[in-house]
Design a protein around this motif. Structure first.
Motif, PDB file in Angstrom:
ATOM      1  N   PRO A  40       8.157 -14.988  -9.136  1.00 46.70           N
ATOM      2  CA  PRO A  40       8.961 -15.198  -7.937  1.00 46.70           C
ATOM      3  C   PRO A  40       9.961 -16.344  -8.081  1.00 46.70           C
ATOM      4  CG  PRO A  40       6.753 -16.048  -7.601  1.00 46.70           C
ATOM      5  CD  PRO A  40       6.765 -15.440  -8.967  1.00 46.70           C
ATOM      6  N   ALA A  41      10.761 -16.548  -7.048  1.00 46.58           N
ATOM      7  CA  ALA A  41      11.882 -17.490  -7.091  1.00 46.58           C
ATOM      8  C   ALA A  41      11.535 -18.924  -7.520  1.00 46.58           C
ATOM      9  CB  ALA A  41      12.588 -17.501  -5.740  1.00 46.58           C
ATOM     10  N   PRO A  42      10.461 -19.541  -6.994  1.00 53.87           N
ATOM     11  CA  PRO A  42      10.230 -20.953  -7.367  1.00 53.87           C
ATOM     12  C   PRO A  42      10.112 -21.130  -8.890  1.00 53.87           C
ATOM     13  CG  PRO A  42       8.823 -20.323  -5.527  1.00 53.87           C
ATOM     14  CD  PRO A  42       9.455 -19.060  -6.036  1.00 53.87           C
ATOM     15  N   SER A  43      10.817 -22.120  -9.433  1.00 56.04           N
ATOM     16  CA  SER A  43      10.854 -22.324 -10.883  1.00 56.04           C
ATOM     17  C   SER A  43       9.475 -22.487 -11.504  1.00 56.04           C
ATOM     18  CB  SER A  43      11.685 -23.564 -11.214  1.00 56.04           C
ATOM     19  OG  SER A  43      12.998 -23.396 -10.754  1.00 56.04           O
ATOM     20  N   VAL A  44       8.574 -23.183 -10.809  1.00 49.31           N
ATOM     21  CA  VAL A  44       7.231 -23.400 -11.381  1.00 49.31           C
ATOM     22  C   VAL A  44       6.495 -22.091 -11.624  1.00 49.31           C
ATOM     23  CG1 VAL A  44       6.734 -25.778 -10.678  1.00 49.31           C
ATOM     24  CG2 VAL A  44       6.316 -23.915  -9.065  1.00 49.31           C
ATOM     25  N   GLU A  45       6.886 -21.060 -10.879  1.00 52.21           N
ATOM     26  CA  GLU A  45       6.217 -19.757 -11.061  1.00 52.21           C
ATOM     27  C   GLU A  45       7.025 -18.808 -11.945  1.00 52.21           C
ATOM     28  OE1 GLU A  45       4.225 -18.124  -7.470  1.00 52.21           O
ATOM     29  OE2 GLU A  45       5.208 -19.806  -6.453  1.00 52.21           O
ATOM     30  N   SER A  46       8.169 -19.275 -12.435  1.00 50.64           N
ATOM     31  CA  SER A  46       8.990 -18.399 -13.283  1.00 50.64           C
ATOM     32  C   SER A  46       9.551 -19.162 -14.490  1.00 50.64           C
ATOM     33  CB  SER A  46      10.105 -17.741 -12.467  1.00 50.64           C
ATOM     34  OG  SER A  46      10.794 -18.694 -11.662  1.00 50.64           O
ATOM     35  N   TYR A  47      10.716 -19.790 -14.331  1.00 48.08           N
ATOM     36  CA  TYR A  47      11.381 -20.408 -15.486  1.00 48.08           C
ATOM     37  C   TYR A  47      10.645 -21.619 -16.060  1.00 48.08           C
ATOM     38  CZ  TYR A  47      15.112 -17.326 -13.970  1.00 48.08           C
ATOM     39  OH  TYR A  47      15.836 -16.221 -13.604  1.00 48.08           O
ATOM     40  N   LEU A  48       9.680 -22.152 -15.313  1.00 43.74           N
ATOM     41  CA  LEU A  48       8.886 -23.267 -15.847  1.00 43.74           C
ATOM     42  C   LEU A  48       7.472 -22.823 -16.216  1.00 43.74           C
ATOM     43  CD1 LEU A  48       9.925 -26.164 -13.406  1.00 43.74           C
ATOM     44  CD2 LEU A  48      10.521 -25.952 -15.821  1.00 43.74           C
ATOM     45  N   PHE A 100       5.730 -27.018 -24.443  1.00 41.82           N
ATOM     46  CA  PHE A 100       6.308 -25.689 -24.661  1.00 41.82           C
ATOM     47  C   PHE A 100       6.736 -25.512 -26.118  1.00 41.82           C
ATOM     48  CE2 PHE A 100      10.000 -22.631 -24.105  1.00 41.82           C
ATOM     49  CZ  PHE A 100       9.205 -21.510 -23.899  1.00 41.82           C
ATOM     50  N   SER A 101       7.391 -26.535 -26.671  1.00 43.76           N
ATOM     51  CA  SER A 101       7.809 -26.490 -28.068  1.00 43.76           C
ATOM     52  C   SER A 101       6.583 -26.274 -28.977  1.00 43.76           C
ATOM     53  CB  SER A 101       8.534 -27.793 -28.431  1.00 43.76           C
ATOM     54  OG  SER A 101       8.894 -27.815 -29.784  1.00 43.76           O
ATOM     55  N   ALA A 102       5.476 -26.968 -28.653  1.00 43.18           N
ATOM     56  CA  ALA A 102       4.242 -26.853 -29.449  1.00 43.18           C
ATOM     57  C   ALA A 102       3.610 -25.471 -29.305  1.00 43.18           C
ATOM     58  CB  ALA A 102       3.253 -27.941 -29.025  1.00 43.18           C
ATOM     59  N   ILE A 103       3.589 -24.950 -28.090  1.00 44.71           N
ATOM     60  CA  ILE A 103       2.980 -23.640 -27.852  1.00 44.71           C
ATOM     61  C   ILE A 103       3.775 -22.530 -28.551  1.00 44.71           C
ATOM     62  CG2 ILE A 103       2.469 -21.923 -26.030  1.00 44.71           C
ATOM     63  CD1 ILE A 103       1.574 -24.344 -24.280  1.00 44.71           C
ATOM     64  N   CYS A 104       5.095 -22.638 -28.524  1.00 43.02           N
ATOM     65  CA  CYS A 104       5.917 -21.660 -29.254  1.00 43.02           C
ATOM     66  C   CYS A 104       5.504 -21.638 -30.734  1.00 43.02           C
ATOM     67  CB  CYS A 104       7.402 -21.994 -29.132  1.00 43.02           C
ATOM     68  SG  CYS A 104       8.081 -21.643 -27.506  1.00 43.02           S
ATOM     69  N   ALA A 105       5.360 -22.829 -31.314  1.00 39.32           N
ATOM     70  CA  ALA A 105       4.969 -22.931 -32.724  1.00 39.32           C
ATOM     71  C   ALA A 105       3.604 -22.289 -32.965  1.00 39.32           C
ATOM     72  CB  ALA A 105       4.970 -24.394 -33.164  1.00 39.32           C
ATOM     73  N   GLU A 106       2.660 -22.563 -32.065  1.00 37.88           N
ATOM     74  CA  GLU A 106       1.312 -21.978 -32.185  1.00 37.88           C
ATOM     75  C   GLU A 106       1.339 -20.456 -32.197  1.00 37.88           C
ATOM     76  OE1 GLU A 106      -1.709 -23.126 -29.242  1.00 37.88           O
ATOM     77  OE2 GLU A 106      -0.831 -25.149 -29.378  1.00 37.88           O
ATOM     78  N   TYR A 107       2.247 -19.903 -31.410  1.00 35.38           N
ATOM     79  CA  TYR A 107       2.351 -18.446 -31.306  1.00 35.38           C
ATOM     80  C   TYR A 107       3.286 -17.851 -32.354  1.00 35.38           C
ATOM     81  CZ  TYR A 107      -0.507 -18.123 -27.141  1.00 35.38           C
ATOM     82  OH  TYR A 107      -1.566 -18.136 -26.272  1.00 35.38           O
ATOM     83  N   GLY A 108       3.765 -18.675 -33.268  1.00 36.72           N
ATOM     84  CA  GLY A 108       4.641 -18.176 -34.324  1.00 36.72           C
ATOM     85  C   GLY A 108       6.016 -17.761 -33.831  1.00 36.72           C
ATOM     86  N   ILE A 109       6.429 -18.354 -32.703  1.00 38.30           N
ATOM     87  CA  ILE A 109       7.760 -18.073 -32.163  1.00 38.30           C
ATOM     88  C   ILE A 109       8.609 -19.311 -32.420  1.00 38.30           C
ATOM     89  CG2 ILE A 109       9.071 -17.541 -30.064  1.00 38.30           C
ATOM     90  CD1 ILE A 109       6.273 -16.550 -28.887  1.00 38.30           C
ATOM     91  N   LYS A 110       9.768 -19.149 -33.051  1.00 36.36           N
ATOM     92  CA  LYS A 110      10.600 -20.323 -33.358  1.00 36.36           C
ATOM     93  C   LYS A 110      11.269 -20.841 -32.086  1.00 36.36           C
ATOM     94  CE  LYS A 110      12.642 -23.401 -35.786  1.00 36.36           C
ATOM     95  NZ  LYS A 110      11.948 -24.449 -36.570  1.00 36.36           N
ATOM     96  N   PHE A 111      11.014 -22.100 -31.791  1.00 38.53           N
ATOM     97  CA  PHE A 111      11.639 -22.756 -30.637  1.00 38.53           C
ATOM     98  C   PHE A 111      12.994 -23.288 -31.092  1.00 38.53           C
ATOM     99  CE2 PHE A 111      12.212 -26.720 -28.065  1.00 38.53           C
ATOM    100  CZ  PHE A 111      12.219 -26.154 -26.795  1.00 38.53           C
ATOM    101  N   ILE A 112      14.082 -22.808 -30.504  1.00 38.78           N
ATOM    102  CA  ILE A 112      15.418 -23.246 -30.924  1.00 38.78           C
ATOM    103  C   ILE A 112      15.755 -24.519 -30.150  1.00 38.78           C
ATOM    104  CG2 ILE A 112      17.840 -22.600 -31.261  1.00 38.78           C
ATOM    105  CD1 ILE A 112      16.857 -19.646 -31.257  1.00 38.78           C
TER     106      ILE A 112
END
Ligand code: MV4
Length: 447
Positions: A53-61, A91-103
């Motif tokens: 939904p609209a609130p950032s904490v529930e979407s983009y964050l 977030f940067s760390a979690i991306c790495a854990e999941y093998g997704i490159k954080f740009i």
């Protein structure tokens, strides 16, 4: 090279990243909140995933939802844009854990530069000029007070977890120190859950000038010259330009070298910005380092012909940079067009755009996600467009900016266009001699 990039952002920066991905032959995934279902970033991406939904904490964050969107679409990298999760170490760390490159920056880098006292100490050690003051955070009041008296007023108290003005207090005299200390502590505890402060001599009427840097995985760092961001209101930038009217070739060389020294010392990778304060004598001091692509990056692109997003993606994929520095060969200026009413204290003005005309012509670039009939949701940042104008001289840029602003028609909402039109006619602005205090005395009543 990456096959598919998920863009963990919205608005103009999501579009900006999608555009470069298209040119590079990389597939794109948009994520969006229900408030953004009719947004252009959703339509322009190859795939789109609703993340809440609209609130950032529930979407983009919301980190789990974004990671889930990357997993189900098989994205091999995430571009975070600016704001939201762009400087979130977790977030940067979690991306790495999941093998997704954080740009973007590594978790360690974000953590280091996010703590302002640590960042300052690191830069000082690297030989970058810093503002005289405490060595790191000060634990007790008496030590702080004594240091302020020894240094001489005015001084400034800053939250180590701060940045952008929060948890900061200027102290003009000894009898104001206690209240400023208590207020800064309280404000930073509430905002950052961290009340640690450090102390500096207050630099009066400075300019805010930042250097764009770029590092690669080989440890090489280059700079792309400066952006002058002195035209701000309550720590919100409104106009940025490059080259700075007060930066000489010699100062550019020295600030560029200092920025490179600082970024090399921390083996910085990707796009970063080193913010400096420049005092009235032309002395410069490190203020903060931003570990993301910035809103105002296009003016640097326009004068150096260097696609910063493309280079971010290449560096993240392990491709080294050329290593040379970039100097402005033209003049460029950005006006931030916000859905705000400048006649009413820049109060937000969301709503439906009933009519729209976007300016064009030689030297005009508009980075925006708006279209006629689009409704600006009230949930997010109020910036709706960036008008970027480039020319052969500062004078030509100002004339062209006035022409483009006059061509820009946005009906249905209030915008900052009337403010920019007045600024472009202002003698103080046109002279190039202004400081970060400039808008404090600007007359917003007759726009
Ligand atoms: C300062 C300063 C003067 N002296 N530090 C503002 C936000 C944060 N990044 C640090 N800031 C400042 N630090 C010393 N020692 C003045 C400011 C400041 C400012 C800096 C850049 C642009 C606009 C500003 C507006 C008010 C204060």
């Amino acid at each position: 090279m990456f096959k598919k990039i998920l863009i963990a952002n919205r608005g103009e920066i999501a579009l900006r990243v999608i555009r470069t991905c298209k040119e590079m032959g990389i597939k794109t995934v948009a994520v969006y909140s229900t408030a953004d279902k009719d947004s252009l970033h959703v339509r322009f991406a190859d795939e789109a995933v609703c993340i809440g939904p609209a609130p950032s904490v529930e979407s983009y964050l919301n980190i789990p939802r974004i990671i889930a969107a990357a997993e189900i679409t098989n994205a091999d990298a995430i571009h975070p844009g600016y704001g939201f999760l762009s400087e979130n170490a977790k977030f940067s760390a979690i991306c790495a854990e999941y093998g997704i490159k954080f740009i973007g920056a590594s978790p360690e880098m974000i953590h280091y530069m996010g703590d302002k006292a640590t960042a300052k100490a690191t830069m000082k050690k690297a030989g970058v000029p810093t503002i005289p003051g405490s060595d790191g955070i000060i634990d007790d009041y008496d030590t702080a007070f004594k240091m302020a008296e020894d240094m001489g007023f005015p001084v400034i108290l800053k939250a180590t977890a701060g940045g952008g003005g929060k948890g900061m207090r200027v102290v003009n005299a000894a009898d104001e120190f206690k209240k400023a200390w208590d207020d800064a502590k309280r404000e930073s505890a509430a905002a950052f859950n961290n009340d640690a402060l450090y102390l500096e001599k207050f630099v009066e009427e400075p300019r805010h000038i930042e250097i764009q840097v770029f590092g690669d995985s080989t440890g090489r760092v280059c700079h792309l010259s400066e952006r002058d961001c002195s035209i701000q209101r309550r720590h919100q930038k409104l106009v940025e330009e490059t080259p700075s009217p007060i930066v000489t070739e010699e100062l550019r060389q020295r600030m560029g070298e200092a920025a490179i020294k600082g970024a090399e010392a921390i083996k910085y990778e990707g796009a970063g910005t080193i913010e400096f304060l420049v005092d009235k004598h032309g002395k410069f001091y490190f203020m903060e380092m931003n570990t993301r692509i910035q809103v105002e990056h296009p003016i640097t692109e326009e004068v150096t012909d260097f696609d910063l997003v493309k280079e971010q993606i290449k560096v993240a994929a392990g491709i080294p940079i050329s290593g040379r520095n970039y100097f402005p060969s033209r003049f460029s200026m950005e006006c931030r067009i916000n859905a705000e009413d400048p006649r009413k204290g820049f109060r937000p003005s969301p709503g439906k755009i009933t009519h729209l005309h976007i300016p064009g012509g030689h030297g005009v670039r508009v980075d925006s996600h708006i279209y006629a009939g689009y409704t600006i949701p009230p949930n997010y940042d109020s910036m709706i467009a960036k008008l970027i104008v480039t020319g052969q001289s500062r004078e030509e840029v100002i004339v062209r900016m006035k022409r483009a602003l006059a061509e820009f028609v946005i009906e249905g909402i209030e915008t900052t266009i009337p403010f920019h039109l007045k600024l472009m006619d202002d003698e103080g602005f046109k002279s190039g001699h202004f400081t970060t205090k400039y808008l404090e005395t600007f007359d917003f009543s007759k726009l």
